[in-house]
Design an enzyme around this catalytic site. Structure first.
Site, PDB file in Angstrom:
ATOM      1  N   ASP A   8      24.633  21.067 -24.109  1.00 26.20           N
ATOM      2  CA  ASP A   8      25.373  19.888 -23.619  1.00 26.20           C
ATOM      3  C   ASP A   8      26.224  20.158 -22.370  1.00 26.20           C
ATOM      4  OD1 ASP A   8      24.204  18.927 -25.905  1.00 26.20           O
ATOM      5  OD2 ASP A   8      26.055  18.326 -26.894  1.00 26.20           O
ATOM      6  N   LYS A 106      19.432  14.565 -28.087  1.00 30.02           N
ATOM      7  CA  LYS A 106      19.909  14.321 -29.454  1.00 30.02           C
ATOM      8  C   LYS A 106      20.927  13.194 -29.427  1.00 30.02           C
ATOM      9  CE  LYS A 106      23.333  17.956 -28.919  1.00 30.02           C
ATOM     10  NZ  LYS A 106      24.559  17.120 -29.057  1.00 30.02           N
ATOM     11  N   CYS A 151      29.140  20.838 -31.202  1.00 26.27           N
ATOM     12  CA  CYS A 151      27.688  20.995 -31.003  1.00 26.27           C
ATOM     13  C   CYS A 151      27.257  22.450 -30.981  1.00 26.27           C
ATOM     14  CB  CYS A 151      27.256  20.246 -29.754  1.00 26.27           C
ATOM     15  SG  CYS A 151      27.381  18.458 -30.023  1.00 26.27           S
TER      16      CYS A 151
HETATM   17  C1  VGL Z   1      29.840  16.728 -28.784  1.00 26.64           C
HETATM   18  C2  VGL Z   1      31.351  15.341 -29.773  1.00 26.64           C
HETATM   19  C3  VGL Z   1      30.509  14.262 -29.617  1.00 26.64           C
HETATM   20  C4  VGL Z   1      29.495  18.113 -28.322  1.00 26.64           C
HETATM   21  C5  VGL Z   1      28.976  15.677 -28.627  1.00 26.64           C
HETATM   22  O1  VGL Z   1      28.658  18.261 -27.414  1.00 26.64           O
HETATM   23  O2  VGL Z   1      30.093  19.070 -28.878  1.00 26.64           O
HETATM   24  N1  VGL Z   1      31.022  16.558 -29.364  1.00 26.64           N
HETATM   25  N2  VGL Z   1      29.314  14.451 -29.043  1.00 26.64           N
END
Ligand code: VGL
Ligand code: ZN
Length: 199
Positions: A8, A106, A151
């Site tokens: 991410d 995702k 994540c």
């Molecule tokens: C994430 C919160 C919501 C992450 C993604 O990438 O850790 N955290 N969506």
């Protein structure tokens, strides 16, 4: 085969983004420099529809960081982030994406969040990443990215359950720490499950 798995590294998690993770931008040059050491580089992207159930804005009367139950699972409510095809969902501009072989998305199902790059939070659906990595004969994953306490943690725990050897590069991960100590607890949990924390 040894793969580098980047979690991410998107604009909304960078400083100034909708769900900024402190210091997330410092990860980018570190992972760019690590890339040549790996046979394969794979990335995940948080990729939500506008009406996603993890967004506080989609729950009238609720606030960011409130806890709710979403389709039977506990859910933290987040600011609107990583909406599909927006700038916030794009990879950080300085990330060297040329070397990334595959990107796994995702969080597309509005009714369930997906912290892990392998499965949604209910382990109801696979993203296909585990199957694909195994088909490439990958046995060891080195993981970097955000957020250490969300994540990254759930991806590491699923990777271990899927039978991969897992390394985590401490300097190439950053966390949210909604509660003080969340990142430290996440690191302990990953290590206890069998992940190797590298400096
Ligand atoms: C994430 C919160 C919501 C992450 C993604 O990438 O850790 N955290 N969506
Ligand atoms: Zn998300």
């Amino acid at each position: 085969m040894k793969a580098l798995l980047l979690i991410d590294l998107q604009n909304d998690f960078m400083p100034g983004g909708a769900l900024a993770v402190p210091g997330a931008d410092e990860i980018i040059p570190i992972v760019n420099n690590l890339m040549p050491q790996f046979d394969l580089i794979v990335a995940t992207q948080d990729w939500h529809p506008e009406d996603h159930g993890s967004f506080a804005a989609n729950h009238p009367g609720k606030s960011v960081y409130d806890q709710i139950v979403l389709d039977g699972l506990p859910q933290t409510l987040w600011p609107v982030h990583c909406v599909q095809n927006t700038n916030g969902a794009s990879f950080a501009p300085d990330l060297d994406t040329r070397r990334i072989t595959r990107v796994f998305s995702k969080g597309m199902n509005q009714r369930i969040d997906s912290y892990s790059g392998f499965f949604d939070n209910g382990h109801r659906a696979s993203t296909g990443m585990g199957e694909w990595l195994k088909a490439q004969n990958v046995s060891e994953l080195t993981i970097a990215g955000v957020a250490t306490d969300y994540c990254v943690k759930f991806t590491v725990l699923d990777a271990l359950k899927e039978g991969f050897r897992v390394n985590l590069i401490l300097e190439a991960c950053r966390g949210v720490n909604l509660q003080p100590g969340d990142v430290a607890r996440a690191l302990d949990e990953m290590q206890a499950a069998g992940a190797v924390i590298l400096h």
